[in-house]
Scaffold this active site. Structure first.
Site, PDB file in Angstrom:
ATOM      1  N   ASN A   9      -8.111   4.589  -2.492  1.00 44.40           N
ATOM      2  CA  ASN A   9      -7.502   3.385  -1.934  1.00 44.40           C
ATOM      3  C   ASN A   9      -6.864   2.551  -3.045  1.00 44.40           C
ATOM      4  O   ASN A   9      -6.991   2.864  -4.235  1.00 44.40           O
ATOM      5  CB  ASN A   9      -8.561   2.570  -1.191  1.00 44.40           C
ATOM      6  N   HIS A  40      -2.074   1.130   7.328  1.00 45.99           N
ATOM      7  CA  HIS A  40      -2.389   1.149   5.897  1.00 45.99           C
ATOM      8  C   HIS A  40      -2.236   2.559   5.351  1.00 45.99           C
ATOM      9  O   HIS A  40      -2.584   3.546   6.017  1.00 45.99           O
ATOM     10  CB  HIS A  40      -3.827   0.662   5.678  1.00 45.99           C
ATOM     11  N   CYS A  77       0.826  -1.213   0.000  1.00 42.83           N
ATOM     12  CA  CYS A  77       0.000   0.000   0.000  1.00 42.83           C
ATOM     13  C   CYS A  77       0.857   1.259   0.000  1.00 42.83           C
ATOM     14  O   CYS A  77       0.529   2.252  -0.644  1.00 42.83           O
ATOM     15  CB  CYS A  77      -0.948  -0.002   1.185  1.00 42.83           C
TER      16      CYS A  77
END
Length: 466
Positions: A407, A385, A92
């Site tokens: 995202n 994250h 991520c």
């Protein structure tokens, strides 16, 4: 070891054993009877037990009062085109860092779509992290295996997680390529098996280097052996990820998708044209950690992805100070690297992060009262994250009501590939924000001139985003 010191250790262990066996501090029969009274077995208790035993507890705790229509309007929003997907990998941090640069390229060149290759910098990240581990083993070779740093190194030889630090370290050294120049493989989409094999080999190599050093090997000999070891790691990475291109052709297209020009590039020339060469100097990392003193600068050992890189420094600030910089960046149509504890209070079906999403207190008949500082101190919450902060909704007084991030879980996840978070959730679970220096007040930039408070690699602030 001296006999007297050994005797003290033996006596202390024996004393602890006696204390553990004298019954004090254990659950006595009387205490157990008292504890059992907390469950009465009345009809409501039985109903809850039956429900929880046969259902996902999140569905039972879902707050029906919070399921009204979700407001998706944002007063300030940076447009994006296309949602990326990190698949079953912990990249991520890499996707987010590249998406920050991707947004600028999309705006500047009006591409119909565009994506940097994530596997290309990931390849070099894994090789550089391998070298960071092996050189760390050489540097600590005189310390015992029980040394905390040595233990940490062997526990963390390699990972696919990271922070914006890694984006700056790797991209500034190796450049970038477009997605089509180095596409994903099964091993990049599903990193665990490759990572386990490479980590296992690195640990084996680490022991060999320590043995060589213990037998009196000179630095040149250790360097030569390390280079040979990295050759094996490189081959393993190539087999899993492919050969990183050194030059390639890129077909640039207009807004309608029509070819405009075929450009010949190296990774560094592509970075210069479509990315940001100043990743190491144009950005600062801000942290909101109420368990530590604010307006102080911190540095963490091994908080880099290259041995020859520099540990990044963080300035710890109150959440309201960070919001001001975030809003300034968004008003100038500039996305940011943002990290948080994404698993807390997430309604993944709606794509909503809201502290009122779930009512576990009513379900369990108790309260969960720790604040952010206490959650950090007890390892109950931390940065997990990274996503790309792209929108904020301000009320008539200019105060944020909600935020939105792009995202990297695919276009079907959450709200059209995005997550919306309330400002209250932002306060509780936001941890890191990377901002361009031009949006940072002079008084905050001055804080980065402090001598950083140095923290060990195992400090919770080091936590990698996955």
């Amino acid at each position: 070891m001296k006999k007297r010191f050994l005797s003290v250790i033996v006596f202390s262990a024996a004393l602890f054993s006696l204390q553990a066996q004298d019954g004090k501090g254990g659950i006595s029969s009387g205490m157990l009877e008292q504890i059992k009274q907390s469950y009465q077995g009345i009809a409501s208790d039985k109903a809850l037990r039956n429900a929880i035993g046969n259902n996902d507890i999140r569905k039972l705790a879902l707050n029906q009062d919070n399921l009204t229509g979700m407001d998706t309007h944002f007063s300030i929003k940076v447009n994006s085109k296309g949602i990326t997907d990190q698949k079953s990998s912990g990249r991520c941090w890499l996707f987010t860092g590249l998406n920050v640069m991707r947004a600028k390229a999309l705006a500047k060149y009006d591409f119909p779509s565009f994506e940097f290759s994530e596997i290309y910098p990931f390849f070099w990240d894994q090789l550089e992290k391998s070298n960071l581990f092996l050189q760390g083993i050489i540097d600590t070779s005189k310390s015992p295996m029980s040394d905390k740093t040595v233990e940490w190194l062997f526990q963390h030889p390699l990972s696919d997680g990271g922070t914006f630090t890694g984006v700056a370290d790797i991209v500034s050294k190796y450049g970038l390529v477009p997605k089509e120049a180095m596409p994903e493989t099964n091993s990049s989409d599903n990193t665990s098996r490759m990572a386990n094999l490479v980590s296992l080999k690195l640990k084996e190599y680490g022991l060999q280097l320590r043995e060589m050093a213990a037998n009196g090997a000179k630095p040149a000999a250790l360097e030569k052996e390390k280079t040979a070891m990295l050759g094996t790691i490189y081959r393993m990475l190539v087999l899993n990820l492919g050969v990183p291109p050194t030059e390639f052709d890129y077909v640039r297209k207009d807004a309608k998708g029509n070819p405009v020009e075929t450009e010949h590039h190296t990774p560094m020339s592509f970075l210069e044209k479509y990315g940001d060469k100043q990743l190491l100097t144009n950005y600062v990392m801000l942290m909101n950690d109420p368990s530590r003193e604010y307006y102080k600068c911190y540095e963490i050992d091994y908080d880099r992805h290259r041995y020859d890189g520099k540990n990044w420094t963080y300035v710890n600030l109150p959440i309201e100070d960070i919001k001001e910089m975030a809003i300034a960046s968004l008003k100038d149509s500039t996305m940011m690297y943002f990290s948080c504890d994404v698993g807390k209070c997430l309604n993944s079906e709606r794509g909503l992060l809201d502290v009122r999403n779930y009512d576990y207190e009513s379900l369990m008949g108790t309260t969960f009262g720790m604040d952010k500082k206490q959650r950090i101190q007890t390892f109950s919450s931390g940065s997990s994250h990274a996503m790309t902060l792209m929108a904020v909704d301000l009320n008539k007084d200019g105060k944020p009501v909600k935020w939105m991030v792009e995202n990297s879980w695919g276009a079907s996840a959450g709200y059209q590939g995005h997550l919306i978070m309330t400002d209250e959730w932002f306060n509780e679970y936001m941890f890191r924000l990377v901002v361009e220096t031009k949006y940072v007040p002079a008084k905050v930039m001055e804080l980065f001139k402090q001598k950083p408070l140095r923290l060990p690699a195992w400090d919770p602030m080091f936590a990698e985003e996955n």
